[in-house]
Design a protein around this motif. Structure first.
Motif, PDB file in Angstrom:
ATOM      1  N   MET A  29       0.845  -1.196   0.000  1.00  0.00           N
ATOM      2  CA  MET A  29       0.000   0.000   0.000  1.00  0.00           C
ATOM      3  C   MET A  29       0.883   1.251   0.000  1.00  0.00           C
ATOM      4  O   MET A  29       2.059   1.188   0.324  1.00  0.00           O
ATOM      5  N   ARG A  30       0.291   2.373  -0.307  1.00  0.00           N
ATOM      6  CA  ARG A  30       1.040   3.637  -0.326  1.00  0.00           C
ATOM      7  C   ARG A  30       1.367   4.046   1.098  1.00  0.00           C
ATOM      8  O   ARG A  30       0.501   4.114   1.957  1.00  0.00           O
ATOM      9  N   PHE A  31       2.629   4.331   1.340  1.00  0.00           N
ATOM     10  CA  PHE A  31       3.093   4.723   2.665  1.00  0.00           C
ATOM     11  C   PHE A  31       2.775   6.179   2.951  1.00  0.00           C
ATOM     12  O   PHE A  31       2.401   6.541   4.062  1.00  0.00           O
ATOM     13  N   TYR A  32       2.910   7.021   1.947  1.00  0.00           N
ATOM     14  CA  TYR A  32       2.680   8.444   2.141  1.00  0.00           C
ATOM     15  C   TYR A  32       2.092   9.036   0.874  1.00  0.00           C
ATOM     16  O   TYR A  32       2.435   8.625  -0.234  1.00  0.00           O
ATOM     17  N   THR A  33       1.180   9.980   1.025  1.00  0.00           N
ATOM     18  CA  THR A  33       0.565  10.661  -0.114  1.00  0.00           C
ATOM     19  C   THR A  33       0.789  12.160   0.018  1.00  0.00           C
ATOM     20  O   THR A  33       1.322  12.631   1.023  1.00  0.00           O
ATOM     21  N   VAL A  34       0.324  12.924  -0.942  1.00  0.00           N
ATOM     22  CA  VAL A  34       0.452  14.377  -0.862  1.00  0.00           C
ATOM     23  C   VAL A  34      -0.373  14.948   0.283  1.00  0.00           C
ATOM     24  O   VAL A  34      -0.068  16.024   0.800  1.00  0.00           O
ATOM     25  N   LEU A  35      -1.399  14.256   0.691  1.00  0.00           N
ATOM     26  CA  LEU A  35      -2.243  14.718   1.800  1.00  0.00           C
ATOM     27  C   LEU A  35      -1.710  14.308   3.164  1.00  0.00           C
ATOM     28  O   LEU A  35      -2.182  14.779   4.190  1.00  0.00           O
ATOM     29  N   GLY A  36      -0.753  13.393   3.197  1.00  0.00           N
ATOM     30  CA  GLY A  36      -0.210  12.926   4.470  1.00  0.00           C
ATOM     31  C   GLY A  36      -0.010  11.429   4.446  1.00  0.00           C
ATOM     32  O   GLY A  36       0.155  10.826   3.387  1.00  0.00           O
ATOM     33  N   PRO A  37      -0.049  10.805   5.621  1.00  0.00           N
ATOM     34  CA  PRO A  37       0.157   9.352   5.692  1.00  0.00           C
ATOM     35  C   PRO A  37      -0.863   8.596   4.849  1.00  0.00           C
ATOM     36  O   PRO A  37      -2.051   8.907   4.868  1.00  0.00           O
ATOM     37  N   GLY A  38      -0.368   7.601   4.124  1.00  0.00           N
ATOM     38  CA  GLY A  38      -1.234   6.798   3.277  1.00  0.00           C
ATOM     39  C   GLY A  38      -1.764   5.577   4.006  1.00  0.00           C
ATOM     40  O   GLY A  38      -1.578   5.401   5.217  1.00  0.00           O
ATOM     41  N   ALA A  39      -2.407   4.709   3.252  1.00  0.00           N
ATOM     42  CA  ALA A  39      -3.044   3.520   3.824  1.00  0.00           C
ATOM     43  C   ALA A  39      -2.043   2.549   4.425  1.00  0.00           C
ATOM     44  O   ALA A  39      -2.368   1.802   5.341  1.00  0.00           O
ATOM     45  N   PHE A  41       0.809   3.414   5.991  1.00  0.00           N
ATOM     46  CA  PHE A  41       1.615   4.022   7.043  1.00  0.00           C
ATOM     47  C   PHE A  41       1.389   3.357   8.401  1.00  0.00           C
ATOM     48  O   PHE A  41       2.322   2.849   9.020  1.00  0.00           O
ATOM     49  N   PHE A  42       0.163   3.356   8.868  1.00  0.00           N
ATOM     50  CA  PHE A  42      -0.134   2.828  10.197  1.00  0.00           C
ATOM     51  C   PHE A  42       0.137   1.322  10.293  1.00  0.00           C
ATOM     52  O   PHE A  42       0.773   0.871  11.256  1.00  0.00           O
ATOM     53  N   PRO A  43      -0.292   0.503   9.321  1.00  0.00           N
ATOM     54  CA  PRO A  43       0.043  -0.927   9.400  1.00  0.00           C
ATOM     55  C   PRO A  43       1.539  -1.198   9.405  1.00  0.00           C
ATOM     56  O   PRO A  43       2.010  -2.104  10.093  1.00  0.00           O
ATOM     57  N   ALA A  44       2.314  -0.407   8.652  1.00  0.00           N
ATOM     58  CA  ALA A  44       3.764  -0.610   8.622  1.00  0.00           C
ATOM     59  C   ALA A  44       4.382  -0.300   9.980  1.00  0.00           C
ATOM     60  O   ALA A  44       5.240  -1.047  10.467  1.00  0.00           O
ATOM     61  N   ILE A  45       3.941   0.773  10.602  1.00  0.00           N
ATOM     62  CA  ILE A  45       4.446   1.131  11.932  1.00  0.00           C
ATOM     63  C   ILE A  45       4.081   0.037  12.934  1.00  0.00           C
ATOM     64  O   ILE A  45       4.915  -0.408  13.735  1.00  0.00           O
ATOM     65  N   LEU A  46       2.827  -0.395  12.905  1.00  0.00           N
ATOM     66  CA  LEU A  46       2.391  -1.449  13.827  1.00  0.00           C
ATOM     67  C   LEU A  46       3.145  -2.750  13.600  1.00  0.00           C
ATOM     68  O   LEU A  46       3.503  -3.438  14.566  1.00  0.00           O
ATOM     69  N   ALA A  47       3.373  -3.107  12.353  1.00  0.00           N
ATOM     70  CA  ALA A  47       4.122  -4.332  12.053  1.00  0.00           C
ATOM     71  C   ALA A  47       5.541  -4.238  12.586  1.00  0.00           C
ATOM     72  O   ALA A  47       6.073  -5.208  13.138  1.00  0.00           O
TER      73      ALA A  47
END
Length: 155
Positions: A29-39, A41-47
């Motif tokens: 999934m996209r880690f970061y977008t122009v609007l901020g954290p992508g879809a 981001f949070f799963p990657a941090i949690l993993a």
């Protein structure tokens, strides 16, 4: 030879595998977008956090097993009843939140968690459930402007 603690070792390995699967999915999934954290981001941090904690538990289970409390794989029946209660309550939210609305379902969920699982008095459980329900509603709807289901009663 060191004494390994099999319960903790197996648990750490399973959690490490879960972290790997979640991390692998997060990478797709996209880690970061122009609007901020992508879809992703949070799963990657949690993993990553789960992987680090799992590795810490694995280290302790292998090299410091004498510091861990003795536990088994099978819990007492009351523990399984509590797990079942939480799962049924979460399924009820998933099934009924659109029809009944966010506030009634969350109030009921919190009440069950406090009264049944926390074994608090009914008045205290009801008060805590109402306060948390309105706090969550204010946070998500009022501050974050997240649309929440209002149900048939407009709640």
């Amino acid at each position: 030879m060191r004494h390994m603690h099999p319960t903790y070792t197996i648990t750490a390995i399973v959690l490490l595998l879960v972290a790997g699967v979640v991390g692998q999915q997060a990478v797709s999934m996209r880690f970061y977008t122009v609007l901020g954290p992508g879809a992703g981001f949070f799963p990657a941090i949690l993993a990553g956090v789960l992987a680090l904690l799992s590795l810490g538990l694995l280290y302790q289970a292998i090299f410091r097993a004498d510091t861990l409390p003795e536990i088994g794989f099978v819990a007492d029946p009351l523990a399984y009843a509590r797990i079942g209660t939480v799962l049924v309550a979460l399924m009820a939210i998933a099934v009924f939140i659109e029809d009944l609305g966010f506030r009634p379902m969350m109030a009921l969920f919190f009440f069950v968690m406090f009264a049944v699982l926390g074994r608090h008095r009914l008045v205290l459980s009801a008060a805590l459930a109402l306060v948390l329900t309105f706090a969550y509603h204010f946070f998500f709807k009022g501050l974050l402007n997240v649309p929440l289901p209002s149900g048939a009663f407009g709640l």
